[in-house]
Design an enzyme around this catalytic site. Structure first.
Site, PDB file in Angstrom:
ATOM      1  N   GLY A 115      38.506  28.573  11.275  1.00 46.92           N
ATOM      2  CA  GLY A 115      37.892  28.765  10.083  1.00 46.92           C
ATOM      3  C   GLY A 115      37.145  29.942   9.641  1.00 46.92           C
ATOM      4  O   GLY A 115      37.713  30.941  10.006  1.00 46.92           O
ATOM      5  N   CYS A 116      36.279  29.935   8.942  1.00 49.58           N
ATOM      6  CA  CYS A 116      35.537  31.233   8.492  1.00 49.58           C
ATOM      7  C   CYS A 116      35.269  31.933   9.886  1.00 49.58           C
ATOM      8  O   CYS A 116      34.499  31.567  10.738  1.00 49.58           O
ATOM      9  CB  CYS A 116      34.269  31.075   7.851  1.00 49.58           C
ATOM     10  SG  CYS A 116      33.384  32.578   7.298  1.00 49.58           S
ATOM     11  N   PHE A 117      35.507  33.397   9.810  1.00 48.87           N
ATOM     12  CA  PHE A 117      35.303  34.072  11.046  1.00 48.87           C
ATOM     13  C   PHE A 117      33.945  34.626  11.314  1.00 48.87           C
ATOM     14  O   PHE A 117      33.590  34.777  12.285  1.00 48.87           O
ATOM     15  CB  PHE A 117      36.196  35.442  11.159  1.00 48.87           C
ATOM     16  CG  PHE A 117      36.362  36.150   9.910  1.00 48.87           C
ATOM     17  CD1 PHE A 117      35.296  36.287   8.859  1.00 48.87           C
ATOM     18  CD2 PHE A 117      37.347  36.912   9.604  1.00 48.87           C
ATOM     19  CE1 PHE A 117      35.345  37.153   7.873  1.00 48.87           C
ATOM     20  CE2 PHE A 117      37.898  37.786   8.393  1.00 48.87           C
ATOM     21  CZ  PHE A 117      36.608  38.037   7.831  1.00 48.87           C
ATOM     22  N   TRP A 118      33.110  34.287  10.208  1.00 51.40           N
ATOM     23  CA  TRP A 118      31.507  34.851  10.602  1.00 51.40           C
ATOM     24  C   TRP A 118      31.097  34.060  11.536  1.00 51.40           C
ATOM     25  O   TRP A 118      30.353  34.415  12.672  1.00 51.40           O
ATOM     26  CB  TRP A 118      30.721  34.696   9.199  1.00 51.40           C
ATOM     27  CG  TRP A 118      31.160  35.317   8.151  1.00 51.40           C
ATOM     28  CD1 TRP A 118      32.018  36.457   8.106  1.00 51.40           C
ATOM     29  CD2 TRP A 118      30.766  34.737   6.605  1.00 51.40           C
ATOM     30  NE1 TRP A 118      32.014  36.711   6.638  1.00 51.40           N
ATOM     31  CE2 TRP A 118      31.388  35.737   5.922  1.00 51.40           C
ATOM     32  CE3 TRP A 118      30.003  34.054   6.178  1.00 51.40           C
ATOM     33  CZ2 TRP A 118      31.265  35.797   4.454  1.00 51.40           C
ATOM     34  CZ3 TRP A 118      29.978  33.908   4.856  1.00 51.40           C
ATOM     35  CH2 TRP A 118      30.484  34.918   3.960  1.00 51.40           C
TER      36      TRP A 118
END
Length: 165
Positions: free
Chosen positions: A10-13
């Site tokens: 998913g979002c790497f943040w």
């Protein structure tokens, strides 16, 4: 010894923020991997035409954290049965994956996922591949949740307190 593994979920943040809190993880950097465009921009990756996935490079000291432990952490913070979706993030750039350069890691990863697969009738949708390429993302994406702590994150960051051996 310092080793590296590349993971996507998913979002790497949120993935980066989570693994930055794990003892033994020395360094993380977010970027785009497995694609067919050299040095893509975030905007290009979001078009889903480059085949890149948002990925976190994790450099870790295997005296303090094992690859198995890193895999256990990843498995608990993503939905391993979801294809191209984690949380509210949808698209092939959000697919889940584990990418390696060390041949010994391939065996460990595949054995880990086989054991997990044998525990459930649902198909695990985490791709496992040799790292083909990794392009570091734009600076504003690096440590994004440290700079923007109230931003969206699909990862339950409190789970990083759990220890795996």
């Amino acid at each position: 010894m310092i080793k590296s593994i590349w993971i996507a979920g998913g979002c790497f943040w949120g993935i980066q923020k989570y693994f930055d809190s794990i003892i033994g993880v020395n360094h993380t950097v977010v970027g785009y991997s497995q694609g067919n465009v050299i040095n893509p921009s975030y905007e290009q990756v979001c078009t889903q035409t480059t085949n890149h996935t948002e990925t976190v490079q994790i450099d870790y000291d295997d005296r303090f954290v094992s690859l198995i432990s890193i895999l256990e952490h990843l498995y608990q913070i993503i939905d391993p049965f979801s294809l191209n979706k984690q949380g509210d993030d949808v698209g092939s750039q959000y697919r889940s994956g584990i990418y390696y350069v060390d041949h010994d890691d391939e065996f460990i990863i595949k054995d880990f996922l086989l054991k997990k697969q044998n525990q459930t009738p649902k198909k695990i949708m985490i791709e496992v591949e040799r790292l083909r390429n990794f392009n570091i993302a734009e600076e504003y994406h690096q440590k994004y949740l440290d700079k923007n702590p109230n931003s969206y994150c699909h990862v339950d960051l409190s789970l990083s307190k759990k220890e795996f051996r």
